[in-house]
Design a protein around this motif. Sequence first.
Motif, PDB file in Angstrom:
ATOM      1  N   UNK A 274       0.824  -1.200   0.000  1.00  0.00           N
ATOM      2  CA  UNK A 274       0.000   0.000   0.000  1.00  0.00           C
ATOM      3  C   UNK A 274       0.865   1.259   0.000  1.00  0.00           C
ATOM      4  N   UNK A 275       1.968   1.235   0.730  1.00  0.00           N
ATOM      5  CA  UNK A 275       2.878   2.384   0.728  1.00  0.00           C
ATOM      6  C   UNK A 275       3.386   2.670  -0.684  1.00  0.00           C
ATOM      7  N   UNK A 276       3.703   1.631  -1.438  1.00  0.00           N
ATOM      8  CA  UNK A 276       4.194   1.838  -2.801  1.00  0.00           C
ATOM      9  C   UNK A 276       3.089   2.366  -3.718  1.00  0.00           C
ATOM     10  N   UNK A 277       1.847   1.942  -3.496  1.00  0.00           N
ATOM     11  CA  UNK A 277       0.728   2.470  -4.283  1.00  0.00           C
ATOM     12  C   UNK A 277       0.535   3.962  -4.022  1.00  0.00           C
ATOM     13  N   UNK A 278       0.615   4.344  -2.746  1.00  0.00           N
ATOM     14  CA  UNK A 278       0.483   5.759  -2.390  1.00  0.00           C
ATOM     15  C   UNK A 278       1.646   6.556  -2.972  1.00  0.00           C
ATOM     16  N   UNK A 279       2.850   6.001  -2.877  1.00  0.00           N
ATOM     17  CA  UNK A 279       4.018   6.689  -3.412  1.00  0.00           C
ATOM     18  C   UNK A 279       3.901   6.902  -4.921  1.00  0.00           C
ATOM     19  N   UNK A 280       3.411   5.895  -5.633  1.00  0.00           N
ATOM     20  CA  UNK A 280       3.256   6.027  -7.082  1.00  0.00           C
ATOM     21  C   UNK A 280       2.295   7.154  -7.429  1.00  0.00           C
ATOM     22  N   UNK A 281       1.212   7.247  -6.678  1.00  0.00           N
ATOM     23  CA  UNK A 281       0.264   8.328  -6.928  1.00  0.00           C
ATOM     24  C   UNK A 281       0.904   9.697  -6.665  1.00  0.00           C
ATOM     25  N   UNK A 305      13.764   3.795   0.321  1.00  0.00           N
ATOM     26  CA  UNK A 305      12.507   3.975  -0.405  1.00  0.00           C
ATOM     27  C   UNK A 305      12.681   3.666  -1.886  1.00  0.00           C
ATOM     28  N   UNK A 306      13.749   4.213  -2.494  1.00  0.00           N
ATOM     29  CA  UNK A 306      13.972   4.003  -3.924  1.00  0.00           C
ATOM     30  C   UNK A 306      14.146   2.521  -4.237  1.00  0.00           C
ATOM     31  N   UNK A 307      14.858   1.818  -3.367  1.00  0.00           N
ATOM     32  CA  UNK A 307      15.071   0.385  -3.581  1.00  0.00           C
ATOM     33  C   UNK A 307      13.752  -0.376  -3.480  1.00  0.00           C
ATOM     34  N   UNK A 308      12.918  -0.030  -2.481  1.00  0.00           N
ATOM     35  CA  UNK A 308      11.628  -0.705  -2.312  1.00  0.00           C
ATOM     36  C   UNK A 308      10.698  -0.390  -3.474  1.00  0.00           C
ATOM     37  N   UNK A 309      10.712   0.860  -3.947  1.00  0.00           N
ATOM     38  CA  UNK A 309       9.827   1.255  -5.043  1.00  0.00           C
ATOM     39  C   UNK A 309      10.207   0.527  -6.332  1.00  0.00           C
ATOM     40  N   UNK A 311      11.722  -2.312  -6.562  1.00  0.00           N
ATOM     41  CA  UNK A 311      11.381  -3.726  -6.404  1.00  0.00           C
ATOM     42  C   UNK A 311       9.891  -3.953  -6.658  1.00  0.00           C
ATOM     43  N   UNK A 312       9.053  -3.001  -6.268  1.00  0.00           N
ATOM     44  CA  UNK A 312       7.600  -3.156  -6.405  1.00  0.00           C
ATOM     45  C   UNK A 312       7.102  -2.840  -7.805  1.00  0.00           C
ATOM     46  N   UNK A 313       7.709  -1.867  -8.468  1.00  0.00           N
ATOM     47  CA  UNK A 313       7.181  -1.387  -9.751  1.00  0.00           C
ATOM     48  C   UNK A 313       8.072  -1.692 -10.947  1.00  0.00           C
ATOM     49  N   UNK A 314       9.347  -2.017 -10.688  1.00  0.00           N
ATOM     50  CA  UNK A 314      10.271  -2.247 -11.791  1.00  0.00           C
ATOM     51  C   UNK A 314      10.971  -0.996 -12.260  1.00  0.00           C
ATOM     52  N   UNK A 315      10.667   0.158 -11.650  1.00  0.00           N
ATOM     53  CA  UNK A 315      11.271   1.423 -12.065  1.00  0.00           C
ATOM     54  C   UNK A 315      11.735   2.217 -10.844  1.00  0.00           C
ATOM     55  N   UNK A 316      12.879   2.897 -10.940  1.00  0.00           N
ATOM     56  CA  UNK A 316      13.257   3.815  -9.866  1.00  0.00           C
ATOM     57  C   UNK A 316      12.229   4.946  -9.777  1.00  0.00           C
ATOM     58  N   UNK A 317      11.999   5.520  -8.587  1.00  0.00           N
ATOM     59  CA  UNK A 317      10.969   6.558  -8.459  1.00  0.00           C
ATOM     60  C   UNK A 317      11.193   7.761  -9.362  1.00  0.00           C
ATOM     61  N   UNK A 318      12.440   8.181  -9.545  1.00  0.00           N
ATOM     62  CA  UNK A 318      12.701   9.329 -10.417  1.00  0.00           C
ATOM     63  C   UNK A 318      12.306   9.050 -11.855  1.00  0.00           C
ATOM     64  N   UNK A 319      12.637   7.853 -12.341  1.00  0.00           N
ATOM     65  CA  UNK A 319      12.283   7.475 -13.708  1.00  0.00           C
ATOM     66  C   UNK A 319      10.771   7.354 -13.864  1.00  0.00           C
ATOM     67  N   UNK A 320      10.130   6.779 -12.847  1.00  0.00           N
ATOM     68  CA  UNK A 320       8.670   6.640 -12.860  1.00  0.00           C
ATOM     69  C   UNK A 320       8.009   8.011 -12.979  1.00  0.00           C
TER      70      UNK A 320
END
Length: 331
Positions: A274-281, A305-309, A311-320
């Motif tokens: 759920x944390x990763x879903x909120x972060x993606x939004x 955080x970047x490592x967990x994100x 792992x969950x989405x396949x993309x680093x948060x900055x790239x996402x």
Amino acid sequence: MSVRDLDVPAVPSGSGDAVADIVADVVATIRRGSAIYCLARLHAPWGMELEEGAVAGVAVITSGACWLVPEGLEPVQLVQGDVVLLPSGVAHICADQPGRAARPLTELIGGPLEEGMPNRLVIEGDGPVTRLLIGAFLLAPGPPHPLTAVLPPVVHIGAGQSRDRGLAAAVELLSCEVQRADPGAPAVAASLLDLLFVYILRAWLAEQHHASEGWVRALYDPVVGSALALIHDDPARPWSVDLLARAAGTPRATFTRRFRTLTGQAPMAYVAAWRMSVAARLLREHRGSLREVARHVGYDSEFAFARAFKRATGHPPGRYRTDAQEHRTSL
């Protein structure tokens, strides 16, 4: 004092309001951008076709009648007052009668749904008229929430079928608002369409939960539903199984077993997801720094955080975030 100020949070009631809050959270994380909509006046003979895609569709039949023909499923007759939601973007035809030749919706509105809809859509003809309020939600990339997996391809709420007064009120408000030309009316209508999406899902869930297992039942379960509400209310809190079990007033072993049985996930696995879903939004819709996003979902370390994100989405948060912004700019 909020639950964030308490050592052991108070357990929510598990009422319909709590369910609505969780459903609203899920809707907010699975869609991208604002809802789009148009009013349609369709004179028989007519047919519209929408291919399968990353779009959740919703329609309100404001007058007349028509048929919905989802790919691979039985046709569904829709009459005045009915509301229908296609949460997974299944391919379908909507027509004045089954078997009618259909034109692609993208052709009728002059472009892909990602570019929006006209305020009005009219198909002239000599036959009976059907009026529809058509809405669409673009689905966000990334892992879907497990609640979406239990939804049927078509959620049909017949006129007068639901006891949810909020659904009827949302339909009436939205039907009125989309016909206004006042400043700000599009923003109000988009917000009401979001609300309608939530009310449709809540009405369907309320009908299903007594006979259902898994996620539908979890939402209404006094123990698991309470824990879900707490997690959704404050994803940044340093949750543990012990803390959630105490908050739910249940022994740790019982709580863990019950949570896993109904949701299919261990409690802390759901917290992480759920944390990763909120972060993606947040990455899609807000301009806060990555550090701010990380802290909002319970990470003191931007690196962790970047490592967990990733792992969950396949993309680093900055790239996402960059990909989401580029996609928005290209529309």
